[in-house]
Design a protein around this motif. Structure first.
Motif, mmCIF file in Angstrom:
data_model
loop_
_atom_site.group_PDB
_atom_site.id
_atom_site.type_symbol
_atom_site.label_atom_id
_atom_site.label_comp_id
_atom_site.label_asym_id
_atom_site.label_seq_id
_atom_site.Cartn_x
_atom_site.Cartn_y
_atom_site.Cartn_z
ATOM 1 N N VAL A 62 12.240 28.242 37.023
ATOM 2 C CA VAL A 62 13.598 27.739 37.215
ATOM 3 C C VAL A 62 13.562 26.251 36.900
ATOM 4 C CG1 VAL A 62 15.519 27.397 38.804
ATOM 5 C CG2 VAL A 62 14.117 29.461 38.970
ATOM 6 N N TYR A 63 14.423 25.827 36.004
ATOM 7 C CA TYR A 63 14.468 24.434 35.583
ATOM 8 C C TYR A 63 15.626 23.730 36.279
ATOM 9 C CZ TYR A 63 10.934 25.224 32.023
ATOM 10 O OH TYR A 63 9.745 25.505 31.373
ATOM 11 N N TYR A 64 15.318 22.586 36.859
ATOM 12 C CA TYR A 64 16.299 21.822 37.613
ATOM 13 C C TYR A 64 16.528 20.461 36.959
ATOM 14 C CZ TYR A 64 15.371 25.149 41.387
ATOM 15 O OH TYR A 64 15.228 26.292 42.136
ATOM 16 N N CYS A 65 17.782 20.091 36.870
ATOM 17 C CA CYS A 65 18.153 18.760 36.416
ATOM 18 C C CYS A 65 18.189 17.820 37.621
ATOM 19 C CB CYS A 65 19.525 18.826 35.760
ATOM 20 S SG CYS A 65 20.171 17.239 35.201
ATOM 21 N N ASN A 66 17.728 16.612 37.414
ATOM 22 C CA ASN A 66 17.684 15.607 38.467
ATOM 23 C C ASN A 66 18.158 14.280 37.886
ATOM 24 O OD1 ASN A 66 15.183 13.407 39.405
ATOM 25 N ND2 ASN A 66 16.686 14.089 40.909
ATOM 26 N N ALA A 67 18.903 13.528 38.666
ATOM 27 C CA ALA A 67 19.390 12.243 38.174
ATOM 28 C C ALA A 67 19.424 11.220 39.295
ATOM 29 C CB ALA A 67 20.776 12.398 37.569
ATOM 30 N N ASP A 68 19.099 9.996 38.935
ATOM 31 C CA ASP A 68 19.239 8.860 39.846
ATOM 32 C C ASP A 68 20.495 8.118 39.413
ATOM 33 O OD1 ASP A 68 18.602 5.757 40.407
ATOM 34 O OD2 ASP A 68 17.560 7.012 41.872
ATOM 35 N N ILE A 69 21.522 8.197 40.256
ATOM 36 C CA ILE A 69 22.850 7.731 39.859
ATOM 37 C C ILE A 69 23.382 6.716 40.857
ATOM 38 C CG2 ILE A 69 25.257 8.452 39.534
ATOM 39 C CD1 ILE A 69 24.193 11.140 38.525
ATOM 40 N N ALA A 70 23.903 5.611 40.317
ATOM 41 C CA ALA A 70 24.571 4.618 41.138
ATOM 42 C C ALA A 70 26.060 4.966 41.194
ATOM 43 C CB ALA A 70 24.375 3.227 40.552
ATOM 44 N N VAL A 71 26.601 4.990 42.392
ATOM 45 C CA VAL A 71 28.013 5.367 42.567
ATOM 46 C C VAL A 71 28.892 4.156 42.790
ATOM 47 C CG1 VAL A 71 27.404 7.662 43.393
ATOM 48 C CG2 VAL A 71 27.703 5.791 45.032
ATOM 49 N N SER A 72 28.295 2.945 42.798
ATOM 50 C CA SER A 72 29.071 1.729 42.956
ATOM 51 C C SER A 72 28.403 0.608 42.178
ATOM 52 C CB SER A 72 29.188 1.357 44.437
ATOM 53 O OG SER A 72 27.952 0.872 44.909
ATOM 54 N N SER A 73 29.090 -0.550 42.144
ATOM 55 C CA SER A 73 28.575 -1.695 41.397
ATOM 56 C C SER A 73 27.324 -2.295 42.034
ATOM 57 C CB SER A 73 29.656 -2.763 41.284
ATOM 58 O OG SER A 73 30.095 -3.171 42.567
ATOM 59 N N SER A 74 26.962 -1.850 43.211
ATOM 60 C CA SER A 74 25.726 -2.342 43.835
ATOM 61 C C SER A 74 24.511 -1.931 43.024
ATOM 62 C CB SER A 74 25.604 -1.799 45.263
ATOM 63 O OG SER A 74 25.267 -0.428 45.255
ATOM 64 N N GLN A 85 21.782 22.971 40.235
ATOM 65 C CA GLN A 85 21.540 24.226 40.940
ATOM 66 C C GLN A 85 20.376 25.010 40.348
ATOM 67 O OE1 GLN A 85 23.810 23.767 38.660
ATOM 68 N NE2 GLN A 85 23.804 25.576 37.332
ATOM 69 N N GLY A 86 19.933 24.631 39.170
ATOM 70 C CA GLY A 86 18.811 25.299 38.531
ATOM 71 C C GLY A 86 19.248 26.350 37.533
ATOM 72 N N THR A 87 18.447 26.525 36.489
ATOM 73 C CA THR A 87 18.711 27.555 35.492
ATOM 74 C C THR A 87 17.396 28.244 35.146
ATOM 75 O OG1 THR A 87 19.718 28.001 33.319
ATOM 76 C CG2 THR A 87 18.487 25.943 33.521
ATOM 77 N N GLN A 88 17.430 29.565 35.097
ATOM 78 C CA GLN A 88 16.211 30.338 34.879
ATOM 79 C C GLN A 88 15.848 30.371 33.401
ATOM 80 O OE1 GLN A 88 14.134 32.142 37.201
ATOM 81 N NE2 GLN A 88 12.830 32.310 35.377
ATOM 82 N N VAL A 89 14.601 30.088 33.115
ATOM 83 C CA VAL A 89 14.038 30.251 31.772
ATOM 84 C C VAL A 89 12.906 31.268 31.865
ATOM 85 C CG1 VAL A 89 12.739 29.133 29.923
ATOM 86 C CG2 VAL A 89 14.660 27.947 30.998
ATOM 87 N N THR A 90 13.017 32.328 31.103
ATOM 88 C CA THR A 90 11.997 33.373 31.096
ATOM 89 C C THR A 90 11.476 33.543 29.676
ATOM 90 O OG1 THR A 90 13.072 34.535 32.932
ATOM 91 C CG2 THR A 90 11.476 35.777 31.625
ATOM 92 N N VAL A 91 10.173 33.403 29.527
ATOM 93 C CA VAL A 91 9.531 33.557 28.216
ATOM 94 C C VAL A 91 8.674 34.818 28.272
ATOM 95 C CG1 VAL A 91 8.111 32.488 26.438
ATOM 96 C CG2 VAL A 91 9.470 31.056 28.000
ATOM 97 N N SER A 92 9.125 35.830 27.565
ATOM 98 C CA SER A 92 8.446 37.122 27.645
ATOM 99 C C SER A 92 8.762 37.956 26.414
ATOM 100 C CB SER A 92 8.891 37.874 28.906
ATOM 101 O OG SER A 92 8.339 39.172 28.932
#
Length: 121
Positions: free
Chosen positions: A92-104, A113-120
């Motif tokens: 299961v591959y998950y996206c991750n991000a470090d995000i600033a929500v303000s000018s600070s 939420q994840g997405t399944q990758v199956t190699v078969s």
């Protein structure tokens, strides 16, 4: 609130290719970096690839030369092009991000939420 939505997973034969996408939306001031992680049952989550806001990238050794991470700053989207896929890339591959929500500029960690990758065959 910030939301990450992944797409592009699925079933592929060994040697095939897939392209994952992750779009960030919501109250985004800036994105510091984005990354793809994966988790296989019984194993710890693994960082696969990451890209910073200036375009610097890094990869886990096992995908070097096969996977490419890229970003579209205008769309707040990150991609993972996966070529020459192997059965051991199944996860299961998950996206991750470090995000600033303000000018600070203070970054917060967000996950998709994840997405399944199956190699078969």
């Amino acid at each position: 609130q910030v939301r990450l939505v992944e797409s592009g997973g699925g079933l592929v034969q060994p040697g095939g290719s897939l392209r994952l996408s992750c779009a960030a939306s919501g109250s985004i001031f800036s994105i510091n970096h984005m990354a793809w992680h994966r988790r296989t049952p019984g194993k710890q989550r693994e960082l696969v690839a990451a890209i910073t806001s200036d375009g610097s990238t890094n990869y886990v050794d096992s995908v070097m030369g096969r996977f490419t991470i890229s970003g579209d700053n205008a769309k707040n989207t990150v991609y993972l092009q996966m070529n020459s896929l192997k059965p051991e890339d199944t996860a299961v591959y998950y996206c991750n991000a470090d995000i600033a929500v303000s000018s600070s500029g203070l970054g917060y960690d967000f996950w998709g939420q994840g997405t399944q990758v199956t190699v078969s065959s």
